[in-house]
Motif scaffolding. Structure first.
Motif, PDB file in Angstrom:
ATOM      1  N   ILE A 120      12.843  90.243  28.796  1.00 28.84           N
ATOM      2  CA  ILE A 120      11.468  90.043  28.348  1.00 28.84           C
ATOM      3  C   ILE A 120      10.547  90.923  29.181  1.00 28.84           C
ATOM      4  O   ILE A 120      10.579  90.889  30.417  1.00 28.84           O
ATOM      5  CB  ILE A 120      11.043  88.567  28.494  1.00 28.84           C
ATOM      6  CG1 ILE A 120      12.069  87.647  27.803  1.00 28.84           C
ATOM      7  CG2 ILE A 120       9.645  88.360  27.930  1.00 28.84           C
ATOM      8  CD1 ILE A 120      12.249  87.894  26.332  1.00 28.84           C
ATOM      9  N   TYR A 121       9.707  91.685  28.515  1.00 27.03           N
ATOM     10  CA  TYR A 121       8.771  92.575  29.206  1.00 27.03           C
ATOM     11  C   TYR A 121       7.473  91.828  29.475  1.00 27.03           C
ATOM     12  O   TYR A 121       6.706  91.525  28.561  1.00 27.03           O
ATOM     13  CB  TYR A 121       8.513  93.813  28.349  1.00 27.03           C
ATOM     14  CG  TYR A 121       7.394  94.698  28.849  1.00 27.03           C
ATOM     15  CD1 TYR A 121       7.479  95.303  30.103  1.00 27.03           C
ATOM     16  CD2 TYR A 121       6.269  94.929  28.067  1.00 27.03           C
ATOM     17  CE1 TYR A 121       6.464  96.117  30.559  1.00 27.03           C
ATOM     18  CE2 TYR A 121       5.249  95.753  28.511  1.00 27.03           C
ATOM     19  CZ  TYR A 121       5.339  96.348  29.757  1.00 27.03           C
ATOM     20  OH  TYR A 121       4.330  97.151  30.212  1.00 27.03           O
ATOM     21  N   ASP A 122       7.230  91.503  30.747  1.00 28.13           N
ATOM     22  CA  ASP A 122       6.002  90.816  31.135  1.00 28.13           C
ATOM     23  C   ASP A 122       5.732  91.113  32.609  1.00 28.13           C
ATOM     24  O   ASP A 122       6.079  90.323  33.495  1.00 28.13           O
ATOM     25  CB  ASP A 122       6.123  89.308  30.894  1.00 28.13           C
ATOM     26  CG  ASP A 122       4.772  88.603  30.890  1.00 28.13           C
ATOM     27  OD1 ASP A 122       3.905  89.006  31.699  1.00 28.13           O
ATOM     28  OD2 ASP A 122       4.584  87.673  30.082  1.00 28.13           O
ATOM     29  N   PRO A 123       5.134  92.277  32.919  1.00 19.19           N
ATOM     30  CA  PRO A 123       4.923  92.676  34.317  1.00 19.19           C
ATOM     31  C   PRO A 123       4.118  91.663  35.119  1.00 19.19           C
ATOM     32  O   PRO A 123       4.411  91.437  36.298  1.00 19.19           O
ATOM     33  CB  PRO A 123       4.172  94.006  34.185  1.00 19.19           C
ATOM     34  CG  PRO A 123       4.482  94.504  32.814  1.00 19.19           C
ATOM     35  CD  PRO A 123       4.640  93.288  31.967  1.00 19.19           C
ATOM     36  N   ALA A 124       3.104  91.040  34.500  1.00 21.21           N
ATOM     37  CA  ALA A 124       2.272  90.078  35.227  1.00 21.21           C
ATOM     38  C   ALA A 124       3.094  88.861  35.648  1.00 21.21           C
ATOM     39  O   ALA A 124       2.975  88.367  36.773  1.00 21.21           O
ATOM     40  CB  ALA A 124       1.085  89.661  34.364  1.00 21.21           C
ATOM     41  N   LEU A 125       3.916  88.379  34.746  1.00 23.08           N
ATOM     42  CA  LEU A 125       4.739  87.216  35.058  1.00 23.08           C
ATOM     43  C   LEU A 125       5.797  87.564  36.111  1.00 23.08           C
ATOM     44  O   LEU A 125       6.056  86.781  37.034  1.00 23.08           O
ATOM     45  CB  LEU A 125       5.406  86.694  33.793  1.00 23.08           C
ATOM     46  CG  LEU A 125       6.292  85.461  33.939  1.00 23.08           C
ATOM     47  CD1 LEU A 125       5.534  84.301  34.577  1.00 23.08           C
ATOM     48  CD2 LEU A 125       6.863  85.045  32.582  1.00 23.08           C
ATOM     49  N   ALA A 126       6.391  88.752  35.983  1.00 24.36           N
ATOM     50  CA  ALA A 126       7.391  89.181  36.971  1.00 24.36           C
ATOM     51  C   ALA A 126       6.762  89.299  38.356  1.00 24.36           C
ATOM     52  O   ALA A 126       7.367  88.910  39.364  1.00 24.36           O
ATOM     53  CB  ALA A 126       8.006  90.516  36.549  1.00 24.36           C
ATOM     54  N   ALA A 127       5.527  89.819  38.411  1.00 25.07           N
ATOM     55  CA  ALA A 127       4.844  89.966  39.705  1.00 25.07           C
ATOM     56  C   ALA A 127       4.528  88.600  40.311  1.00 25.07           C
ATOM     57  O   ALA A 127       4.692  88.377  41.518  1.00 25.07           O
ATOM     58  CB  ALA A 127       3.566  90.777  39.517  1.00 25.07           C
TER      59      ALA A 127
END
Length: 509
Positions: free
Chosen positions: A347-354
């Motif tokens: 799943i592409y979600d940079p904010a959640l990964a950060a």
């Protein structure tokens, strides 16, 4: 005996599969994946884990084995499928390619490695512009060969500008190395005096992506038929299914045949293939599994260990076709149904990964997917989650489409939302390789169900775990839905099947 003088061969390419309905692709997107110039290209080729397109590696390997040559590296860019390329950046790359090519003159030959389905925010045939620019710079007498993805949309300008076009023949794409080698052999034949004849026939058919597999189905049958017609007169048969979401006037299943001599054989073979293709065009109709039926299958598999595990392909949100890679329709439905033993990614979600990275492994928190909704498909989904693992994004492809290729997914986390473990990445990437999940400590062989953001390339990567019968192509909302009637096409040549039901056509005289 003196050796033949070294041939100086230019290498260049700008690879993007453009979805006209997706967000604009920018320079930053290329820089996060591959954007190499001049000597940077040779340095990457010399590394043990190149980032360059695999066909370039195949071309260079074949040239090294069979010819005395000197590479003239120009510019190569590669990025995950996305929206139209920002036109200013395209013009910048186009001009840089031209200037570097001029500076490298005199050139004995050119190899172009493009995808073929690129559009920009202002033009519908940037691939054709690159091909035409190359021909203008080097002149009519310098051989030009090119490789294309079989999802490329081919223009007359592309065919006229290149001596030989070689397209992939496998989908999932696992023959890029071979096609690069084939392009090298074609170039050497041109050096040997071959006078090729190329012809193209385009049909009013834009096959949905899920109908373009080459293990079985209508496209597989057509590819095999075309290859059966290769003889002493025919150098290459390339049949490109195209990419409907580019929405261009050059869309349509394209048959390109290149003969070894100018005796009309290429035209005769192209007409024969076109007639065969048209006789079966209604086979290019997608058959998907409704979301509720897919959920029921997962629940049944989870409760009965005797049933084989399944893999759910989120074909409507395939990053490899320009999808956002973040829609949560399938995962949310499985979570609401209480599904267990499920792995999902990537799943592409940079904010959640950060956020999960900053909280650290073991943290429990409210995970908000798509906290800023990019469109109606990628709606917000909030759920309690535990951070199980945090990793950087560096890896090397293990199987299929990405095998041997150095990859970077950006900061990556594994979240557990109960019975579902989700891999979240920071660089949008199609989940076509099991390494993307395995590197997070997941055991795919023990999962009862796996959900992948991929249309078809996952088949070559995950086929050690799942047979064809264990694959479920799910009908869910997204930018890459195979149901083409859901899109507001503006530029397709109409009528065209299956967007239009009634289409008449005959092989041109």
């Amino acid at each position: 005996m003196p050796r033949d003088p070294a041939k100086k061969i230019a290498i260049l390419g700008l690879m993007l599969e453009s979805n006209a309905f997706a967000p604009v692709t920018t320079e930053a997107d290329f820089r996060s994946r591959v954007l190499l110039r001049g000597e940077e290209i040779l340095t990457d080729l010399a590394s043990g884990e190149p980032k360059l397109p695999t066909e370039i590696c195949g071309f260079v390997a074949a040239m090294n084995e069979t010819a005395t040559w000197v590479p003239a590296p120009i510019l190569v860019g590669l990025v995950e499928a996305g929206g139209p390329l920002e036109h200013g950046f395209f013009r910048q790359c186009h001009e840089e390619m031209r200037q570097r090519l001029i500076a490298a003159m005199p050139i004995d030959g050119v190899y172009i490695s493009n995808h073929g389905a690129m559009i920009t925010t202002e033009t519908k045939d940037p691939d054709g512009e690159i091909f035409a620019m190359v021909r203008e710079v080097v002149g009519r007498d310098v051989p030009v060969v090119a490789t294309l993805d079989l999802h490329g949309n081919v223009s007359e300008r592309m065919v006229e500008s290149a001596d030989v076009i070689v397209a992939y023949r496998t989908n999932p794409h696992v023959d890029m190395l071979d096609r690069g080698r084939e392009a090298a052999r074609a170039l050497q034949a041109l050096f040997g005096g071959m006078q090729p004849e190329s012809t193209m026939i385009r049909l009013p058919v834009t096959p949905p992506t899920v109908t373009l597999l080459t293990d079985e189905g209508p496209y597989a049958d057509l590819i095999n038929f075309g290859q059966s017609l290769i003889d002493d007169d025919i150098l290459n048969v390339s049949i490109l299914g195209g990419f409907a979401y580019s929405d261009t006037p050059k869309n349509g299943l394209a048959i390109i045949v290149t003969g070894r001599r100018r005796n009309g054989a290429a035209v005769r073979v192209a007409r024969k293939i076109a007639a065969q293709a048209w006789s079966e065009y209604r086979r290019y109709t997608p058959l998907l599994t409704p979301l509720d039926a897919a959920v029921e299958r997962v629940l049944a598999v989870a409760h009965d260990p005797a049933l084989p595990a399944v893999i759910l392909a989120d074909v409507a949100d395939n990053p490899g076709g320009g999808g956002n890679g973040n829609t949560m329709w399938i995962i949310e439905a499985l979570h609401m149904a209480g599904a267990t033993g499920v792995i999902a990614g990537v799943i592409y979600d940079p904010a959640l990964a950060a956020e999960a990275t900053s909280l650290g492994e073991g943290a429990d928190f409210e995970a908000v997917f798509n906290r800023v909704e990019p469109d109606a498909f990628s709606r917000r989904f909030s759920v309690r989650a535990r951070v199980k693992r945090v990793r950087d994004g560096d890896c090397v492809g293990r199987r299929g489409f990405y095998a041997g290729r150095k990859m970077n997914l950006g900061p990556t986390v594994l979240l557990d939302i109960g019975g579902i473990e989700i891999v979240v990445v920071s660089i949008r990437t199609q989940c076509a390789d099991p390494i993307f999940l395995e590197r997070m400590g997941l055991d795919i062989g023990k999962a009862r169900a796996v959900v992948v953001k991929s249309r078809g390339h996952f088949r070559a990567g995950f086929n050690e775990f799942f047979t064809h019968d264990q694959v479920i192509e799910v009908d869910a909302p997204g930018l890459t839905s195979p149901i083409l009637s859901r899109f507001d096409f503006k530029n397709l040549p109409r009528p065209v099947y299956p967007v239009d039901a009634d289409v008449t056509w005959s092989v041109p005289a």
